[in-house]
Enzyme design. Structure first.
Site, PDB file in Angstrom:
ATOM      1  N   THR A 135      -9.086  19.039   1.343  1.00  0.00           N
ATOM      2  CA  THR A 135      -8.681  19.898   2.463  1.00  0.00           C
ATOM      3  C   THR A 135      -9.804  20.843   2.883  1.00  0.00           C
ATOM      4  OG1 THR A 135      -7.649  21.427   0.885  1.00  0.00           O
ATOM      5  CG2 THR A 135      -6.224  19.803   1.936  1.00  0.00           C
ATOM      6  N   PHE A 193      -1.834  15.089   3.452  1.00  0.00           N
ATOM      7  CA  PHE A 193      -0.689  14.362   4.000  1.00  0.00           C
ATOM      8  C   PHE A 193       0.611  14.664   3.279  1.00  0.00           C
ATOM      9  CE2 PHE A 193      -3.181  10.567   5.941  1.00  0.00           C
ATOM     10  CZ  PHE A 193      -3.680  11.435   6.889  1.00  0.00           C
ATOM     11  N   ARG A 194       0.553  15.011   1.999  1.00  0.00           N
ATOM     12  CA  ARG A 194       1.791  15.173   1.240  1.00  0.00           C
ATOM     13  C   ARG A 194       2.143  16.631   0.955  1.00  0.00           C
ATOM     14  NH1 ARG A 194       4.230  10.689  -0.231  1.00  0.00           N
ATOM     15  NH2 ARG A 194       3.060   8.764  -0.104  1.00  0.00           N
ATOM     16  N   GLN A 218      -7.018   9.304  -5.626  1.00  0.00           N
ATOM     17  CA  GLN A 218      -6.021   8.739  -4.724  1.00  0.00           C
ATOM     18  C   GLN A 218      -6.523   8.754  -3.281  1.00  0.00           C
ATOM     19  OE1 GLN A 218      -3.111  11.648  -6.711  1.00  0.00           O
ATOM     20  NE2 GLN A 218      -1.747  10.104  -5.883  1.00  0.00           N
ATOM     21  N   ASP A 241     -11.261   8.751   1.334  1.00  0.00           N
ATOM     22  CA  ASP A 241     -12.298   9.318   2.201  1.00  0.00           C
ATOM     23  C   ASP A 241     -13.721   9.075   1.728  1.00  0.00           C
ATOM     24  OD1 ASP A 241     -12.619  11.251   0.097  1.00  0.00           O
ATOM     25  OD2 ASP A 241     -11.066  12.492   1.027  1.00  0.00           O
ATOM     26  N   HIS A 281      -6.788   3.784  -4.394  1.00  0.00           N
ATOM     27  CA  HIS A 281      -6.118   3.491  -3.127  1.00  0.00           C
ATOM     28  C   HIS A 281      -7.087   2.905  -2.099  1.00  0.00           C
ATOM     29  CE1 HIS A 281      -2.641   6.497  -4.080  1.00  0.00           C
ATOM     30  NE2 HIS A 281      -2.511   5.342  -4.693  1.00  0.00           N
ATOM     31  N   CYS A 330     -12.125  -9.205   6.540  1.00  0.00           N
ATOM     32  CA  CYS A 330     -11.339 -10.264   7.163  1.00  0.00           C
ATOM     33  C   CYS A 330     -10.433 -10.901   6.109  1.00  0.00           C
ATOM     34  CB  CYS A 330     -12.263 -11.321   7.765  1.00  0.00           C
ATOM     35  SG  CYS A 330     -11.362 -12.739   8.462  1.00  0.00           S
ATOM     36  N   CYS A 367     -11.536 -15.051   6.115  1.00  0.00           N
ATOM     37  CA  CYS A 367     -12.803 -15.564   5.565  1.00  0.00           C
ATOM     38  C   CYS A 367     -13.461 -14.611   4.580  1.00  0.00           C
ATOM     39  CB  CYS A 367     -13.776 -15.913   6.689  1.00  0.00           C
ATOM     40  SG  CYS A 367     -14.470 -14.474   7.555  1.00  0.00           S
TER      41      CYS A 367
END
Length: 256
Positions: free
Chosen positions: A30, A37-38, A106, A109, A124, A132, A135
């Site tokens: 932060t 987010f949590r 977790q 970034d 994560h 892709c 491939c």
């Protein structure tokens, strides 16, 4: 007074420990300008439906809708010039000082790697790459930024691939990465330290219990808000990570 005593205990524990496992969550980033987010004001609290949209099943069903939403949610990490902060640099400095540091993060970034930490388990995944699913060709984040819906441009025997890319991020419904390595590191650590995690996500939140069961000599957490796992920690600090670790760095004569 109690908080000051706990900070001093943590400083001493870090000084004595040779092998340290650090579990980090959104709270450590932060200070770099990335939303947590949590937290109680986080984006998942505001709109739970985004969890469904950030799932593997949604990507498979509607890949062209997935990417605009993904980019909107992770805009700061994809488009912003985010840089490591004091928390990231503190862990890298401990490693530079001779500590054996395993960072289990977790976060997607990439800031621990950018700060110079050498052993980072990005359980994560990472926002810095996409690939892709057909491939296997890999692309960096700059390519993702250039295209609203990034597609593979690999040349195959039958022509250009053109498959919609998948981010190298563990989506809802995926298995986390490197969890066995994380538990193995906890089994051999002197200090288990959690920084900025609500400890609400399984199976990552099993790590504190494993550490507290006797695998680690000392356990500690720094998180702005209380967590349901605080009972597993010897040292609990509900305070800011950057300022606390900056104080400890000075206390241990570590430059960050």
């Amino acid at each position: 007074m109690i908080e000051a005593e706990s900070v001093e205990r943590l400083a001493q524990a870090i000084q004595k420990a040779d092998r340290i496992v650090v579990l980090t969550g959104a709270g450590i980033s932060t200070e770099s300008g990335i939303p947590d987010f949590r937290s109680t004001e986080g984006i998942w609290t505001e709109d739970v439906s985004r969890m469904d949209m950030m799932s593997t099943s949604y990507l498979r069903r509607n890949p062209e809708r997935f990417w605009p939403v993904f980019k909107d949610i992770f805009r700061v990490k994809i488009e912003g010039e985010i840089k490591p902060n004091r928390g990231h640099y503190f862990l890298a400095a401990l490693e530079e000082a001779g500590k054996q540091i395993t960072v289990v993060t977790q976060n997607v970034d990439g800031l621990h790697v950018a700060a110079g930490s050498g052993h980072v388990l990005e359980i994560h995944g990472t926002i810095k790459k996409a690939y892709c699913p057909s491939c296997g060709e890999q692309y960096d984040v700059s390519y993702v930024k250039e295209h609203e819906v990034p597609r593979c441009i690999a040349r195959l025997p039958g022509g250009i691939c053109k498959q919609v890319l998948r981010p190298a991020v563990v989506l809802f419904g995926d298995q986390v990465e490197g969890l066995e390595d994380a538990f193995a590191a906890v089994e051999n650590c002197d200090l288990f330290l959690t920084l900025g995690s609500s400890l609400e996500v399984t199976p990552v939140n099993y790590l504190p219990g494993a550490a507290a069961s006797g695998a680690a000599k000392m356990t500690a957490i720094i998180n702005r808000e209380p967590t349901q796992m605080d009972k597993y920690f010897d040292i609990v600090l509900h305070t800011e990570i950057g300022s606390t670790l900056s104080y400890i760095a000075k206390r241990l004569s570590i430059q960050i």
